[in-house]
Design a protein around this motif. Structure first.
Motif: not given
Ligand code: NAD
Length: 386
Positions: A155-175
């Protein structure tokens, strides 16, 4: 002073790590995943490879493959509805930073409702949504290990940065094997993104001894392997180093911060639809030149970690070599200028002030070794045309 360090509860790293998905789900006690991904992952057979593993263990999954590059509020809406109503107990995020960021947003919105803008910076999102298990397919954003998501408000061409522990993946599989299919352009853009994360984390005002160790390790892996992975996409050694480097860079900046390059890059992406890594690459040499006076020793350390300077070089000499190398890298990896990308000079100049104001509001420039004014950011934007 102590530093808070966060990363996923579990990581599986190395060749074929993604095929360990059922073991990871079992360890987490998850039984009913929704796979959030994009169409390319379906075409490449990566979704089929994951679902095959799940089916063998009688795990029922569904797939939402409609995420788009540089995700928007609208692009994740159907995913939120599907995640909310489908009875899933976790999300498998498969793809580059865009599907992983989409999955993070879906995970929170499906459980807590509201709109994405309700969760934007400066709010700290600590709510725990559906657990996200991230499987990156680009060696770039590090989103698999970060506490960030970036969603564009169209709606206003803004890339919104959202942050916090809630956005941390519980696991990462790095292949790293999943990155063998990356074409040279995306290899370059995402690789420079990762290098930018590592440099910005190291020079950030929020850096700590822990983030420093991750950032320097990342630079040592990324710098010598970026050109090789660009020219020889099937070089396993280079791809493995890039993938690990990108993840370490993600850990570094998630526990320190990014800085001015990222702050100024997001508005270019939002207004002119330049892929994230590419807009970082366009800015990295100019922003580095602007920022070196605030942390000359730290930038010199980066040059030494890149292997382009050593202890015999003064910091000043090392920094000259750093600037020359960043420019040479952009040239060799064919990074276009904004003009070559097809952006019109008058439009870019007309939006320079708005972009600078958006950058400032994102908070990232405040972490930079030299904190810029809006006018200084406008000058840097305009300098991309010289
Ligand atoms: P992307 O996810 O947008 O992918 C770019 C393109 O590459 C897509 O077309 C995708 O289908 C394709 N692709 C991905 N993996 C591939 C593979 N293995 N083989 C062939 N094609 C493949 O790119 P990205 O740079 O990884 O992610 C960019 C997004 O991440 C942006 O929205 C940016 O703002 C965000 N970002 C997030 C964080 C974070 O911490 N959350 C950090 C940096 C950037």
């Amino acid at each position: 002073m102590s530093s808070q360090i966060i990363f996923p509860r579990m990581m599986q790293i190395g060749a074929d790590a993604s095929l360990e998905i059922t073991k990871v789900l079992a360890n987490l006690g998850c039984l009913r995943p929704l796979i959030v991904t994009d169409k390319m992952m379906v075409e490449l057979g990566y979704v089929a490879a994951i679902t095959q593993q799940l089916t063998q263990q009688d795990i029922l999954s569904d797939t939402f493959a409609q995420t788009v590059p540089e995700p928007t509020v609208a692009s994740i809406q159907d995913g939120v509805i599907k995640a909310r109503d489908g009875g899933y107990d976790c999300i498998i995020a498969l793809g580059g930073g865009s599907p992983i960021d989409s999955a993070k947003a879906i995970s929170i919105l499906a459980v807590y409702g509201g709109e994405m803008k309700d969760y934007r910076f400066p709010r700290q999102v600590t709510e725990q949504g559906l657990p996200v298990i991230a499987i990156p397919t680009t060696a770039g954003t590090g989103s698999e290990v970060t506490r960030f998501t970036v969603i564009t408000d169209e709606s206003n061409d803004e890339k919104m940065l959202c942050l916090g522990l809630g956005f941390m993946p519980v696991a990462a599989l790095v292949d790293y094997k999943l990155t063998l299919s990356l074409p040279p352009r995306i290899t370059a853009d995402t690789g420079i993104d990762a290098l930018t994360h590592a440099i910005e984390a190291y020079v950030s005002k929020k850096a700590s001894p822990y983030s420093d160790s991750q950032a320097i390790s990342a630079i040592k892996l990324l710098a010598p392997n970026l050109r090789t992975s660009y020219h020889q996409g099937d070089n396993h050694q280079a791809r493995e180093a890039m993938m690990l480097g990108a993840t370490l860079a993600g850990i570094a900046f998630s526990n320190a911060s990014v800085a001015l390059v990222h702050g100024m890059s997001r508005p270019i992406g939002a207004f002119f639809h330049v892929p994230h890594g590419l807009s970082n690459a366009m800015l990295l040499p100019a922003v580095t030149a602007f920022s070196i006076p605030g942390a000359p020793r730290r930038y010199a350390d980066c040059a030494r970690a890149m292997g382009i300077a050593d202890d015999r070089d003064t910091d000043q000499d090392a920094n000259q070599k750093l600037l020359a190398e960043l420019q040479a890298l952009n040239q060799e990896l064919a990074v276009p200028t904004p003009q070559q990308f097809g952006i019109k000079r008058e439009e870019f100049f007309a939006l320079a002030k708005t972009m600078a104001q958006q950058a400032l509001a994102s908070g990232s420039p405040a972490n930079n070794p030299v904190e810029p004014t809006v006018d200084e950011m406008i000058t840097i934007y305009q300098g991309l045309w010289d």
